[in-house]
Write an enzyme that holds these catalytic residues in place. Structure first.
Site, PDB file in Angstrom:
ATOM      1  N   CYS A 104       1.215  -1.040  -0.064  1.00 36.53           N
ATOM      2  CA  CYS A 104      -0.153   0.174   0.325  1.00 36.53           C
ATOM      3  C   CYS A 104       0.774   0.763   0.279  1.00 36.53           C
ATOM      4  O   CYS A 104       1.357   1.511   0.725  1.00 36.53           O
ATOM      5  CB  CYS A 104      -0.676   0.262   1.382  1.00 36.53           C
ATOM      6  SG  CYS A 104      -1.713   1.615   1.311  1.00 36.53           S
ATOM      7  N   MET A 316      -4.518   5.282  -5.412  1.00 37.43           N
ATOM      8  CA  MET A 316      -3.181   4.446  -4.519  1.00 37.43           C
ATOM      9  C   MET A 316      -1.993   4.751  -4.952  1.00 37.43           C
ATOM     10  O   MET A 316      -1.229   5.041  -6.378  1.00 37.43           O
ATOM     11  CB  MET A 316      -3.845   2.978  -5.085  1.00 37.43           C
ATOM     12  CG  MET A 316      -4.690   2.593  -4.931  1.00 37.43           C
ATOM     13  SD  MET A 316      -6.298   2.750  -6.533  1.00 37.43           S
ATOM     14  CE  MET A 316      -5.691   1.598  -7.954  1.00 37.43           C
TER      15      MET A 316
END
Length: 394
Positions: A104, A316
């Site tokens: 992430c 993201m």
């Protein structure tokens, strides 16, 4: 009838970039969950509140979106020249599944400051910018975080603004070193098919031009206009359309097979976090989700990306690395949407606003190499203390 007591586990709830998640020191987890496996997954699922057939994660720390259903495990690094080992778990909302297949990028912005606060980093500066070398264990890559320090404490407040985050905070610069994934796809090539652009056959949809890249996170880029979009869409335009979501999942599954990530499209359901699918378009004026006007002359291209089956509210961080890397390589769909040619940075429009990401590419012996991608994010502790879960949940 007796019922198990709840146990409490030290934890920190943090925002990193446009995501937030629950952070743990591995050594603070119950012994059975300190190693990878079913016990660890079951514990994290219960912490977040999954699986939840209602899709709300009411009985856990999750926020019922891909951006808020996240967990992070930190430990003092076992790697030379690194400070902290960082493992990321993307928790499914309605399924009993934790995806460990990727990083992430947004929460990466919180890892350095959290590790310092947890006492995992030695010899931290009292004032200035602390350099934290992070080993990203999911993808075996190095991330360097530049964390501001004031009087021996992480400085979290500041005037750095990040589209997709309501309030300003301190700027955290991130460098993703050698961002092309090594363990993914065809021998770890940045372009696993060997091509900058492929014809991707997707039954029921057609043959689409696609750039499939392993950088930051495996990502499949397609042209917005080829699939009936402009590249200026906001979340509701996609996420309220079940047929559209099914179409994107089909593209993702067939792209994953072409990238060598899975052998059959049926395996895509158990690999939700990777690859990502995104669509690109030339710069256009649009109004962001906050009502802010984004002008075409302020950006190089428009990008929309899906995460865990839904259009992301911003971008993201790992996909931003893929965007920056692909934009730096002439001939990719991302580069072409941005006007073509060589560049070392790109500013793209996403549903919440804009983001700038830098990457420098070189052609070495016929292969494209990117040594570093960089961007600025921010991070902030939201709560710290203990999470509680039933003692028999794992």
């Amino acid at each position: 009838m007796s019922h198990p007591a709840q146990i409490k586990i030290p934890a920190v709830y943090m925002r990193g970039g446009t995501s937030k998640g629950v952070f743990f020191r591995v050594q603070d987890l119950p012994a059975a969950a300190q190693q990878p496996g079913a016990a660890r997954d079951a514990l994290l699922l219960r912490v977040i509140g999954s699986p939840d057939p209602y899709g709300k994660q009411i009985d856990g720390m999750g926020g019922a979106t891909s951006s808020t259903s996240k967990t992070v495990l930190l430990a003092k690094s076992s790697k030379p020249d690194h400070d902290v080992d960082y493992l990321f778990g993307q928790v499914a909302i309605d399924k009993a599944f934790v995806d460990w297949s990727g990083n992430c990028g947004n929460l990466s912005a919180a890892v350095g400051s959290c590790a310092i606060s947890m006492g995992l980093v030695d010899n931290v500066l009292q004032n200035g910018i602390a350099i934290v070398r992070i080993w990203q264990a999911n993808i075996a890559k190095t991330i360097i975080a530049h964390v501001p320090m004031t009087n021996g404490e992480v400085q979290e407040t500041g005037d750095f603004e990040l589209d997709g985050v309501t309030f300003p905070a301190a700027e955290v610069q991130l460098e993703f070193m050698d961002p092309a994934a090594e363990e993914e796809g065809a021998g770890g090539a940045m372009f696993p098919t060997g091509n900058l652009v492929d014809d991707l056959e997707v039954p029921g949809i057609g043959t689409l031009k696609a750039t499939m890249i392993n950088a930051g996170i495996p990502t499949i880029f397609v042209n917005a206009e080829e699939i009936g979009y402009t590249g200026t869409e906001l979340q509701d335009a996609i996420n309220s359309d079940t047929a559209a979501l099914a179409k994107f999942e089909t593209i993702r599954a067939y792209g994953a097979v072409r990238m060598g990530l899975i052998k059959h499209i049926d395996e895509a359901a158990k690999r939700q976090h990777t690859p990502k699918v995104a669509f690109v378009a030339k710069p256009l004026d649009y109004v962001s989700s906050s009502g802010k006007q984004v002008h075409a002359n302020e950006i190089d291209l428009c990008v929309r990306a899906l995460s865990m089956g839904k259009l992301h509210h911003a971008m993201m961080g790992t996909a931003a690395v893929a965007i920056g890397t692909a934009a730096a390589i002439p001939g990719t769909l991302v580069s072409l949407a941005a006007g073509g040619g060589e560049r070392s940075a790109v500013r793209f429009g996403h549903p919440s606003g804009t983001l700038r990401v830098g990457a420098e590419a070189q052609l070495v012996e016929g292969e494209w190499v990117v040594k570093k991608a960089s961007m600025s994010r921010s991070a902030r502790v939201l709560m710290e203390g203990f999470v509680r879960v039933p003692g028999d949940c794992f």
